[in-house]
Design a protein around this motif. Structure first.
Motif, PDB file in Angstrom:
ATOM      1  N   ARG A  83       4.720   0.245   5.839  1.00  0.00           N
ATOM      2  CA  ARG A  83       5.121   1.570   5.554  1.00  0.00           C
ATOM      3  C   ARG A  83       5.475   0.827   4.473  1.00  0.00           C
ATOM      4  NH1 ARG A  83       6.509   1.466  10.672  1.00  0.00           N
ATOM      5  NH2 ARG A  83       8.540  -0.344   9.675  1.00  0.00           N
ATOM      6  N   TYR A 131      -4.510   2.565  10.988  1.00  0.00           N
ATOM      7  CA  TYR A 131      -3.348   2.823  10.326  1.00  0.00           C
ATOM      8  C   TYR A 131      -2.877   1.529   9.456  1.00  0.00           C
ATOM      9  CZ  TYR A 131      -1.316   1.930  14.902  1.00  0.00           C
ATOM     10  OH  TYR A 131      -1.318   1.773  15.930  1.00  0.00           O
ATOM     11  N   CYS A 132      -3.338   0.898  10.258  1.00  0.00           N
ATOM     12  CA  CYS A 132      -2.118  -0.894  10.227  1.00  0.00           C
ATOM     13  C   CYS A 132      -2.920  -2.329   9.117  1.00  0.00           C
ATOM     14  CB  CYS A 132      -1.853  -1.936  11.743  1.00  0.00           C
ATOM     15  SG  CYS A 132      -1.076  -2.574  11.601  1.00  0.00           S
ATOM     16  N   ILE A 136       6.749   5.290  18.129  1.00  0.00           N
ATOM     17  CA  ILE A 136       5.086   5.920  17.672  1.00  0.00           C
ATOM     18  C   ILE A 136       5.215   6.726  16.355  1.00  0.00           C
ATOM     19  CG2 ILE A 136       5.050   7.981  18.419  1.00  0.00           C
ATOM     20  CD1 ILE A 136       6.445   7.928  20.905  1.00  0.00           C
ATOM     21  N   PHE A 170       7.659   6.745  13.713  1.00  0.00           N
ATOM     22  CA  PHE A 170       8.109   6.319  12.541  1.00  0.00           C
ATOM     23  C   PHE A 170       7.296   8.100  12.008  1.00  0.00           C
ATOM     24  CE2 PHE A 170       8.017   2.216  14.614  1.00  0.00           C
ATOM     25  CZ  PHE A 170       8.985   1.875  13.957  1.00  0.00           C
ATOM     26  N   TYR A 203       3.959   8.773   9.813  1.00  0.00           N
ATOM     27  CA  TYR A 203       2.313   8.019   9.498  1.00  0.00           C
ATOM     28  C   TYR A 203       2.956   7.712   7.828  1.00  0.00           C
ATOM     29  CZ  TYR A 203      -1.865   7.621   6.702  1.00  0.00           C
ATOM     30  OH  TYR A 203      -2.901   6.056   6.799  1.00  0.00           O
ATOM     31  N   ARG A 207      -1.626   3.229   3.941  1.00  0.00           N
ATOM     32  CA  ARG A 207      -1.240   1.799   4.224  1.00  0.00           C
ATOM     33  C   ARG A 207      -3.054   1.591   2.741  1.00  0.00           C
ATOM     34  NH1 ARG A 207       1.668   1.378   2.418  1.00  0.00           N
ATOM     35  NH2 ARG A 207       2.353  -0.802   2.067  1.00  0.00           N
TER      36      ARG A 207
HETATM   37  N1  5AD Z   1       2.699   3.937   8.826  1.00  0.00           N
HETATM   38  C1  5AD Z   1       4.173   3.789  10.097  1.00  0.00           C
HETATM   39  N2  5AD Z   1       4.109   3.470  11.128  1.00  0.00           N
HETATM   40  C2  5AD Z   1       3.430   2.398  11.544  1.00  0.00           C
HETATM   41  N3  5AD Z   1       2.595   1.602  12.200  1.00  0.00           N
HETATM   42  C3  5AD Z   1       2.302   0.139  11.878  1.00  0.00           C
HETATM   43  N4  5AD Z   1       1.299   0.948  10.514  1.00  0.00           N
HETATM   44  C4  5AD Z   1       2.134   2.348  10.215  1.00  0.00           C
HETATM   45  C5  5AD Z   1       1.675   3.201   9.722  1.00  0.00           C
HETATM   46  N5  5AD Z   1       0.920   2.813   8.504  1.00  0.00           N
HETATM   47  C6  5AD Z   1       4.150   1.554  13.815  1.00  0.00           C
HETATM   48  C7  5AD Z   1       3.544   1.247  14.607  1.00  0.00           C
HETATM   49  C8  5AD Z   1       3.718  -0.206  15.019  1.00  0.00           C
HETATM   50  C9  5AD Z   1       5.441  -0.249  14.305  1.00  0.00           C
HETATM   51  C10 5AD Z   1       5.715  -1.453  14.161  1.00  0.00           C
HETATM   52  O1  5AD Z   1       5.186   0.546  13.406  1.00  0.00           O
HETATM   53  O2  5AD Z   1       4.251   2.165  15.160  1.00  0.00           O
HETATM   54  O3  5AD Z   1       3.668  -0.468  16.012  1.00  0.00           O
END
Ligand code: 5AD
Ligand code: SF4
Length: 444
Positions: free
Chosen positions: A50, A157-158, A298, A328, A330, A333
């Motif tokens: 994040r 999102y990752c 979540i 968390f 969102y 990224r």
């Molecule tokens: N924004 C917020 N939370 C995220 N996670 C992964 N990428 C993001 C993002 N861009 C959270 C997911 C994951 C955890 C390790 O971090 O919930 O399972």
């Protein structure tokens, strides 16, 4: 230049990578120190999951931008993501290495020792996993073993697929050999690690998958507890539940990140499962004769998440009744598919949803923890709090259970060395939303 300092951010994979980096450095004659001031080489092993995590390292680097005579290095996920741009942003940094290049760390250090500037290891194109002859483990009872590195999923999102590269499993024999060595050294708890442990396959024999590996590790003599993290619901098979059922020493807990309770949002996230698919796995776990504790991750406020989607997530929490939820807001990224999506949710609304969700989960945890009162649980003793006079134990379900030992007949109290590392039965007497407290059920 032989003293190094390392600070680690992020997940357990990163913590364990740092243990391996420390082992590699010590083998090369470096000595670890515990403040950056005392060090000649200052390393940050970074996280970019994040935005906030990413900002931390740039903050550290700006704090010490005027330090003279030290070499600064950035390792891990921010290193991989930002690459050589880090040299521009923080010109006192001389080393930037992503985790996929750690097998080359020794060679990169030689370049630094020879006066190299702007030394970078950023290739993601590797089949190698990071295996070290020496790994410097901090906890004397619990050890991590990496079984798989990288990630082949593409959750919208990752950043992880960009920062840790393609998935690559370690050889079956190499994992088991490490488990045997650790057990021989007195480690009783083993945690198998990977971004997605469920997709493990022995590179030498792809029929050897995660469930049989988990069982083989559990059957290693001397191993009292095995945990694993993290799982992806799509690859989470019923065979894993069967291994938990058959092996008492596979801890009765599963971390199964759901991310959202709305199928519509799951689809936008490219998670490859629906709410129903996920709930089917929860049913397998709940049907186990063992009392399996569940935890999850979540994300609230994913682009386009409506109030109705969010309410489905709240309902999912009620249905599953997790013991722990990591939630968390969102965070956008760079270069991820979600960055380009429309309908981003305002920060304030994300904060509101997060607070509502955390409040709901707090109630669930309090209810579940209160129901534990009166039960006797086995803990591994890992600390002592002299302020409260309580020992710190950890249950198989990974909850902290603080407890008092009964006074001995002669009035003496056990010394730390007597209890550290032991497994003891503790009766739960009190519960809060995040912790349990109790009394040791036997004389020690
Ligand atoms: N924004 C917020 N939370 C995220 N996670 C992964 N990428 C993001 C993002 N861009 C959270 C997911 C994951 C955890 C390790 O971090 O919930 O399972
Ligand atoms: Fe952070 Fe993800 Fe990298 Fe772990 S893999 S350090 S959580 S970005």
């Amino acid at each position: 230049m032989k003293r190094f300092y390392i600070e680690t951010f992020g997940c357990q994979m990163n913590v364990h990578d740092s243990e391996k980096v420390i082992g590699t450095l010590e083998q090369r004659g470096y000595v670890q120190v515990h403040t950056p001031e005392k060090a000649d080489l200052v390393l940050y092993n970074t996280c970019s999951i994040r935005d906030k995590a990413e900002q931390k390292v740039f903050q550290r680097l700006s704090e010490n931008r005027n330090a003279k005579g030290k070499v600064f290095g950035v390792l891990g996920c921010v290193a991989q993501q930002e690459g050589e741009r880090i040299f521009e942003r923080a010109p006192h940094v001389r080393l930037v290495v992503g985790s996929a290049s750690y097998p080359r760390l020794g060679e990169l250090l030689v370049q630094i020792e020879q006066g190299g500037d702007r030394v970078a290891g950023l290739s993601l194109d590797t089949e190698a996993t990071f295996e070290t002859p020496v790994t410097r483990r901090d906890n004397p009872y619990r050890a991590y073993i990496t079984i798989i590195e990288g990630c082949d999923k593409d959750c919208a999102y990752c950043v992880v697929p960009y920062t840790r590269g393609r998935e690559r499993s370690r050889r079956w024999e190499s994992v088991l050999e490490e488990a045997r060595t650790l057990a021989g050294m007195g480690y009783t708890e083993i945690q198998l690690l990977g971004q997605n442990v469920n997709s493990y396959r022995d590179p030498g024999d792809p029929s050897r998958t995660f469930a049989p590996l988990l069982e083989a590790v559990a059957q290693t003599p001397g191993v009292r507890r095995v945990r694993f993290t993290t799982s992806h619901p799509q690859d989470f098979g019923r065979d894993i539940v069967e291994v938990i059922d058959r092996n008492e020493n596979v801890c009765n807990m599963v971390h199964l990140p759901v991310q959202s309770g709305s199928t519509r949002v799951l689809e936008a996230m490219q998670r490859q499962y629906t709410r129903d698919d996920y709930m089917r796995r929860i049913e397998w776990l709940k049907a186990s004769p063992r009392d399996i504790s569940l935890s999850t991750d979540i994300i609230v406020g994913f682009p386009g998440e409506t109030e109705e989607d969010f309410e489905q997530t709240l309902r999912l929490l009620e249905e599953v009744e997790y013991d722990q939820v990591f939630s968390f807001k969102y965070s956008v990224r760079p270069n991820t598919p979600a960055e380009q999506m429309g309908n981003h949710i305002p920060e304030q609304e994300k904060s509101r949803r997060l607070a509502v969700l955390q409040e709901k989960q707090r109630g669930i945890q309090l209810r579940r923890n209160t129901a534990m009162i009166g039960r006797v649980l086995e803990v591994l003793v890992e600390g002592y709090n002299s302020g409260t006079g309580q020992w710190i134990g950890r249950t198989a379900q990974n909850r902290v259970l603080n407890f008092v030992a009964q006074p001995r007949v002669d009035g003496s109290v056990p010394a730390k060395e007597e209890l550290y590392g032991r497994y003891l039965p503790v009766r739960v007497t009190r519960a809060g939303p995040n912790s349990l407290a109790g009394d040791c059920a036997i004389a020690v």
